[in-house]
Design an enzyme around this catalytic site. Structure first.
Site, mmCIF file in Angstrom:
data_model
loop_
_atom_site.group_PDB
_atom_site.id
_atom_site.type_symbol
_atom_site.label_atom_id
_atom_site.label_comp_id
_atom_site.label_asym_id
_atom_site.label_seq_id
_atom_site.Cartn_x
_atom_site.Cartn_y
_atom_site.Cartn_z
ATOM 1 N NE ARG A 109 46.593 48.529 40.633
ATOM 2 C CZ ARG A 109 46.190 47.725 39.642
ATOM 3 N NH1 ARG A 109 45.995 48.210 38.436
ATOM 4 N NH2 ARG A 109 45.994 46.450 39.858
ATOM 5 C CD GLU A 160 40.571 50.227 39.831
ATOM 6 O OE1 GLU A 160 41.025 50.682 40.892
ATOM 7 O OE2 GLU A 160 40.954 49.158 39.330
#
Length: 808
Positions: A319, A727
């Protein structure tokens, strides 16, 4: 508009309302895992036997002295495990190790009638160790070639040609810190065995299904013999995605062997010294810009500090690579990732899951290179924003790129940025020892699990004869408001008032094979599954209503708890409708399911479309810095964030605020220190309490804090047009760090590239100010038009070492 995103008449979603457990939280009546101990009879307490060495092979483990301690019932060791002695999914985390891999590693657990008896028993256990060399710092691991796991490589375009075409080329290095989750509730589990030998575990876990799986394989059982329940968590932030499993397994093993309930709760020091953190990273990079300041090429290697085992380090690095572009189009890129193996706790998921680390690298580059290019940092960032038709380095088309500019411009407008920059310039001219600065940064964050299989959710919805509704879903509540949104989704889909709906605790025997509540996907996955189950029930009830009202089902609507025929005054109350359906033997329960469509990811080639959509946001932060000490305060923050059509605006604004503050903590305050000396405490975490680890508090909050949700932002193909919120806001805090960089630079001549450590503590800011005052002239090398200084997150008590990075 898609079926999934379309909202019915008078929806309950979109209404601002408090958290469903807010009253319980503030009155102290909300139950957490450890509160259940007082409702459980004959509980045993577990305490770890920790070895305070960074690395060594166990040569002897003597438990007899512990058994002589009054109140000690049993000592659990690897010999007691009937199944697999491993607490991880990679089978590289022995639950009872024969090799100590980090300072404070638990090698056995003592069960006592009281926690004090267990503590004394643990202290009495004798462990002999053959000490082995240890690798503590990320730098040492890189130098020693100590790595584990996959080494992904992301390629796009022609990197060499991109650099050849660049008018300006800079190289650099940047190391930045790890971060402690510091959730309010530490790791906790309570296990007991029922009369059918069924194992029931209450666990503070973000991933009950995986906790169930680990408990089962440790005990040598099948999953249907283990049930895991999560009432709620006092915070998780990713720290309870993988790491609760072993603690739950210890409690379950103790319960299985003794026949008594076993409680395991780490105290704060144990939690800090035994559980993983956000991965600290090292980045080495080379970037090329054209004459107009547009990125032509990027070549970078990102190294994550994985700790002693893999945990989730591989997807975290993946990621990070997928987010190094942030909001900027990089036509030619070569980005490599690797995981350092160190003798520290196994680092794990943390809000953003590698995304913040990747994005921080490019934002640091932009902040450092802007002065060398003769550009205002805001202008450099704007020039490189994605445009329609452009794709990420891993090949996914960037949908809605216009929202990058939309949130940016809205932030500038809301914050009155143009006028305030003039005021700041005037202030700085009049104040030689205090400087202010204002920085604006944006974010683009992909939503979905990188592992495609995890992008599924389930739900079970029950309607009782009296018209009340009970929903079960696979997501867990850690204070983020997921349950509140699920209640709103169910009420909206069924067309009933919110008070008719209640939510049951998350349990593996109600909704199986669930994914972790992580990746900001909890609402998308579970909300769509709840909606699916409710739609099945609503369709059945519409048939019943149609027969009672003398109409076709397609002409009946259920709104605010009343079924009506379109264009008629005929109606049927919800409770009567449900009762009628029961007597007609209509099924009043439904299992819902959802799988995210349109995802594709090839981990080997590092190509595909791993994300359902991108969330966007922008933040403007103004800071004031003291030139004598480096101390600073955040004067004002303005944020515009894209959450699609919000399901619950009050919840979403709270998440944006909380995420921003947590990000600011990581970037400016939370300075994690480890003993890297060759002394007897090598590898020890030095910042193992709130007294030594600085968390954001009210005094670090912006004096003025404005959060706006982007309007008219429906997300097609997502539950009721919403977007994830958990997030992405954390990365909005880049604006604070960039403002501190600019404030430090204001103490020196113009056009200076200022190095700033991360976290940018007052000490780090002070040394940045000193660099600026000295002119920060490059000490070696030259670029076509300048050099980029090397950022370094030093943990030295004196001035940080400087890595000088030359342009080519």
């Amino acid at each position: 508009m898609s079926h999934l995103s379309e909202r019915p008449e008078k929806p309950v979603v979109g209404v601002s309302m408090p958290h469903e457990s807010a009253t319980l939280h503030v009155t102290g009546t909300a139950l957490y895992t450890d509160d259940l101990v007082h409702r459980t009879k004959d509980v045993l307490h577990a305490h770890p036997v920790q070895v305070m060495k960074a690395h060594g092979r166990i040569t002897a483990l003597r438990t007899e002295p512990a058994l002589a301690v009054p109140g000690v019932v049993r000592v659990l060791t690897g010999a007691d495990v009937p199944g697999v002695n491993d607490a991880g999914m990679k089978h590289d985390e022995p639950l009872f190790p024969d090799e100590v891999m980090f300072y404070g590693h638990a090698v056995a657990w003592v069960l006592g009638e009281t926690l004090e008896a267990a503590r004394l028993g643990a202290a009495a256990v004798e462990v002999e160790l053959d000490e082995l060399p240890s690798v503590v710092t990320l730098q040492d691991a890189i130098a020693a070639g100590s790595f584990h796991g996959a080494r992904p490589l992301m390629l796009t375009g022609d990197v060499d040609a991109g650099f050849a075409d660049s008018a300006h080329v800079f190289t650099g290095e940047f190391q930045f810190s790890d971060q402690e989750h510091f959730y309010l509730e530490t790791h906790a589990a309570l296990a007991h065995i029922d009369e059918a030998e069924q194992v029931f575990v209450q666990s503070s876990t973000q991933h009950p299904s995986e906790t169930q799986e680990i408990v089962a394989h440790v005990l040598g059982l099948h999953s249907h013999e283990v049930t895991v329940q999560c009432l709620r968590m006092g915070g998780g932030f990713g720290g309870k995605e993988m790491q609760p499993h072993g603690f739950a397994a210890v409690a379950a093993l103790g319960a299985k062997l003794t026949g008594r309930p076993v409680r395991l709760r780490l105290n704060r020091t144990q939690d800090l010294t035994m559980s993983g953190k956000r991965h600290g990273f090292h980045a080495q990079w080379k970037i090329g810009f054209d004459a107009d300041g547009r990125i032509r090429a990027l070549d970078a290697t990102l190294t994550a500090d994985g700790g002693w085992s893999l945990d989730l380090s591989e997807p975290v690095v993946a990621r990070a690579l997928c987010h190094i572009d942030n909001t900027y189009w990089i036509p030619n890129a070569r980005i490599a990732g690797r995981i350092a193996r160190t003798n520290k706790v196994s680092n794990t998921a943390f809000r953003g899951f590698g995304g913040p680390q990747g994005m921080l690298v490019i934002e640091d580059i932009m902040g450092r290179c802007a002065p060398l290019l003769g550009l205002d940092p805001m202008e450099l960032r704007e020039r490189n924003f994605y445009q329609r038709g452009q794709a990420t380095p891993y090949g996914q088309q960037v949908a809605q790129p216009e929202r990058i500019s939309a949130v940016w411009q809205k932030t500038l407008d809301n914050g009155g940025i143009a006028d305030r920059r003039g005021e700041i310039a005037a202030f700085n001219a009049a104040h030689p020892h205090t400087k202010r600065a204002l920085a604006v940064t944006g974010i683009k964050f992909g939503i979905s699990f990188n592992l495609t299989a995890f992008n599924q959710g389930g739900a079970l919805v029950l309607i009782y004869k009296d018209g009340s509704v009970l929903i079960n879903h696979g997501g867990t509540e850690m204070g983020q408001g997921l349950h509140t949104k699920m209640l709103q989704v169910a009420a909206t889909t069924l067309g009933i008032p919110l008070h008719k709906v209640r939510l049951a605790p998350t349990r593996t025997d109600k909704v199986p094979n669930t994914s972790a509540t992580a990746a900001s996907a909890g609402t998308d996955l579970n909300g769509a599954a709840v909606k699916n189950a409710c739609e099945q029930l609503r369709e059945r009830l519409l048939q019943v209503a149609a027969s009672q009202l003398g109409s076709n089902a397609s002409d009946v609507r259920i709104v605010e708890g009343v079924a009506r025929i379109l264009g008629s005054d005929k109606e049927l109350a919800w409770d009567d409708l449900v009762r009628t359906a029961y007597f007609q033997r209509v099924q009043l329960s439904a299992a819902g399911f959802y799988r995210t469509e349109g995802l594709h990811w090839d981990a080997k080639t590092f190509r595909g479309s791993p994300f359902k959509y991108f969330s966007y946001g922008a933040a403007a932060a103004e800071v004031e810095v003291d030139g004598f000490t480096g101390a600073y305060r955040i004067r004002r923050v303005d944020i515009v964030h894209d959450v699609g059509d919000s399901l619950s605006p009050m919840i979403d604004i709270g998440q944006v605020e909380g995420g921003f503050v947590q990000g600011a903590g990581w970037l400016t305050l939370e300075d994690m220190r480890w003993d890297a000396t060759d002394g007897p405490h090598r590898g020890r975490l030095l910042t193992q309490a709130a007294s030594t680890y600085k968390l954001p508090s009210f005094s670090e909050m912006p004096e003025e804090f404005n959060v706006t949700l982007l309007e008219n932002a429906t997300e097609e193909g997502s539950v009721y047009g919403s977007k994830a919120v958990g997030e992405p806001p954390l990365m909005l805090a880049f604006s604070v760090r960039e403002a501190l960089r600019q404030a430090a630079a204001a103490f020196g001549p113009g056009g200076v590239s200022v190095e700033l450590a991360s976290p940018a503590t007052p000490e780090a800011v002070y040394w940045a100010i000193e660099e600026a005052r000295a002119g920060a002239a490059p000490r070696n090398g030259h670029a076509r038009d300048g050099v980029a200084a090397g950022g370094h997150a030093s943990h030295a008590k004196a001035r940080p070492d400087t890595t000088v990075l030359s342009g080519a």
